[in-house]
Design a protein around this motif. Structure first.
Motif, mmCIF file in Angstrom:
data_model
loop_
_atom_site.group_PDB
_atom_site.id
_atom_site.type_symbol
_atom_site.label_atom_id
_atom_site.label_comp_id
_atom_site.label_asym_id
_atom_site.label_seq_id
_atom_site.Cartn_x
_atom_site.Cartn_y
_atom_site.Cartn_z
ATOM 1 N N UNK A 21 0.858 -1.251 0.029
ATOM 2 C CA UNK A 21 -0.097 -0.100 0.198
ATOM 3 C C UNK A 21 0.808 1.258 0.050
ATOM 4 N N UNK A 22 0.496 2.389 -0.826
ATOM 5 C CA UNK A 22 1.426 3.400 -0.947
ATOM 6 C C UNK A 22 1.452 4.163 0.441
ATOM 7 N N UNK A 23 2.482 4.825 0.630
ATOM 8 C CA UNK A 23 2.575 5.535 2.124
ATOM 9 C C UNK A 23 1.574 6.776 1.800
ATOM 10 N N UNK A 24 0.862 6.841 2.800
ATOM 11 C CA UNK A 24 -0.475 7.991 2.779
ATOM 12 C C UNK A 24 -0.022 9.101 4.239
ATOM 13 N N UNK A 25 -0.157 10.222 3.740
ATOM 14 C CA UNK A 25 -0.164 11.142 4.926
ATOM 15 C C UNK A 25 -1.291 12.230 4.779
ATOM 16 N N UNK A 26 -1.584 12.766 5.769
ATOM 17 C CA UNK A 26 -2.500 14.044 5.716
ATOM 18 C C UNK A 26 -2.022 15.524 5.715
ATOM 19 N N UNK A 27 -2.306 16.220 4.616
ATOM 20 C CA UNK A 27 -1.775 17.532 4.179
ATOM 21 C C UNK A 27 -2.692 18.741 4.523
ATOM 22 N N UNK A 28 -2.485 19.720 5.319
ATOM 23 C CA UNK A 28 -3.212 20.793 5.529
ATOM 24 C C UNK A 28 -3.105 21.968 4.765
ATOM 25 N N UNK A 29 -3.776 22.359 3.851
ATOM 26 C CA UNK A 29 -3.671 23.459 2.984
ATOM 27 C C UNK A 29 -4.614 24.507 2.987
ATOM 28 N N UNK A 30 -4.306 25.744 2.711
ATOM 29 C CA UNK A 30 -5.431 26.771 2.772
ATOM 30 C C UNK A 30 -5.456 27.016 1.332
ATOM 31 N N UNK A 31 -6.431 27.006 0.371
ATOM 32 C CA UNK A 31 -6.292 27.085 -0.903
ATOM 33 C C UNK A 31 -7.521 28.264 -1.071
ATOM 34 N N UNK A 32 -7.059 29.138 -1.589
ATOM 35 C CA UNK A 32 -8.026 30.017 -1.849
ATOM 36 C C UNK A 32 -9.019 30.509 -0.926
ATOM 37 N N UNK A 33 -8.355 30.724 0.093
ATOM 38 C CA UNK A 33 -8.864 31.115 1.527
ATOM 39 C C UNK A 33 -9.635 30.094 2.346
ATOM 40 N N UNK A 70 0.743 25.911 4.159
ATOM 41 C CA UNK A 70 0.876 27.027 3.392
ATOM 42 C C UNK A 70 -0.231 27.365 2.842
ATOM 43 N N UNK A 71 -0.417 28.663 2.470
ATOM 44 C CA UNK A 71 -1.520 29.369 1.640
ATOM 45 C C UNK A 71 -1.379 29.308 0.188
ATOM 46 N N UNK A 72 -2.236 28.821 -0.589
ATOM 47 C CA UNK A 72 -2.058 28.529 -1.936
ATOM 48 C C UNK A 72 -3.138 29.256 -2.711
ATOM 49 N N UNK A 73 -3.028 30.100 -3.529
ATOM 50 C CA UNK A 73 -3.873 30.936 -4.518
ATOM 51 C C UNK A 73 -3.755 30.396 -5.956
#
Length: 211
Positions: free
Chosen positions: A40-52, A112-115
């Motif tokens: 099974x591929x290695x999985x992780x949780x990522x937190x992103x703020x995208x467009x607010x 991170x904050x992504x736009x």
């Protein structure tokens, strides 16, 4: 000395023997492949703020930011072009800086904050750069346009912040939004339709309105 019949029989024997050997060896190989467990591929949780908007997504650790935006968040405005960081179609703005999202793993941007292009404006309320692109026809097929606009917005921000470039005669002075300066800074974004002059006109208009 052997006759023709002897040679013919020996050739047939070789072919039959080879086919029989292949059949015998292929069965154990197929069985062995059937019982090998698939990792099974290695999985992780990522937190992103995208467009607010805040998102927490469980993804394969090998997933790029581009594929996270397109496949997991359905923000398909950001385009996959060369997938090698050479065309700029995948450009997004992360923490105020433009990046090629195809070359960056999503996990590198945890917190991170992504736009993306969807976060710059809406059809009812366009970002000034989007409106300028429309006014000056800064696109033809439009495929590269989201990356072009994200880069253009970031370029003007770089100039306003005094970030120097390779074409400045004196990097100690404040850069200006000249035609040469804009061309240099936008050189990482490729338009196969050749709408470069129109793109520059759109950028110059926005730069002038913020002067």
């Amino acid at each position: 000395m052997h006759g023709v019949d002897d040679i013919t029989i020996s050739r047939r024997g070789i072919l039959v023997g080879g086919a029989a050997s292949a059949a015998l060896t292929s069965v154990p190989l197929a069985e062995a492949q059937a019982v090998v467990p698939q990792a099974r591929p290695a999985m992780m949780t990522v937190a992103l703020t995208v467009n607010g908007a805040h998102h927490e997504i469980e993804i394969d650790t090998r997933t790029t930011l581009l594929d996270t935006l397109r496949e997991h968040l359905q923000l398909t405005g950001t385009k996959k072009g060369c997938d090698h960081g050479q065309c700029g179609a995948c450009t997004v703005i992360v923490n105020g800086e433009r990046i090629n999202s195809c070359l960056s793993l999503a996990l590198q941007h945890h917190g991170d904050k992504v736009t993306t292009i969807e976060g710059l404006g809406t059809p009812d309320k366009l970002h000034p750069m989007q409106a300028a692109f429309v006014e000056h026809d800064g696109f033809q097929c439009g495929y590269c346009t989201p990356g072009q606009i994200c880069s253009a917005v970031s370029v003007l921000d770089e100039i306003r912040r005094g970030v120097p470039s390779h074409v400045q005669a004196d990097v100690a002075t404040a850069p200006e939004a000249t035609n040469l300066e804009l061309r240099e800074r936008m050189s990482g974004n490729i338009c196969r339709c050749g709408a470069y002059s129109n793109i520059l006109e759109a950028m110059e208009q926005v730069a002038g309105s913020h002067a």
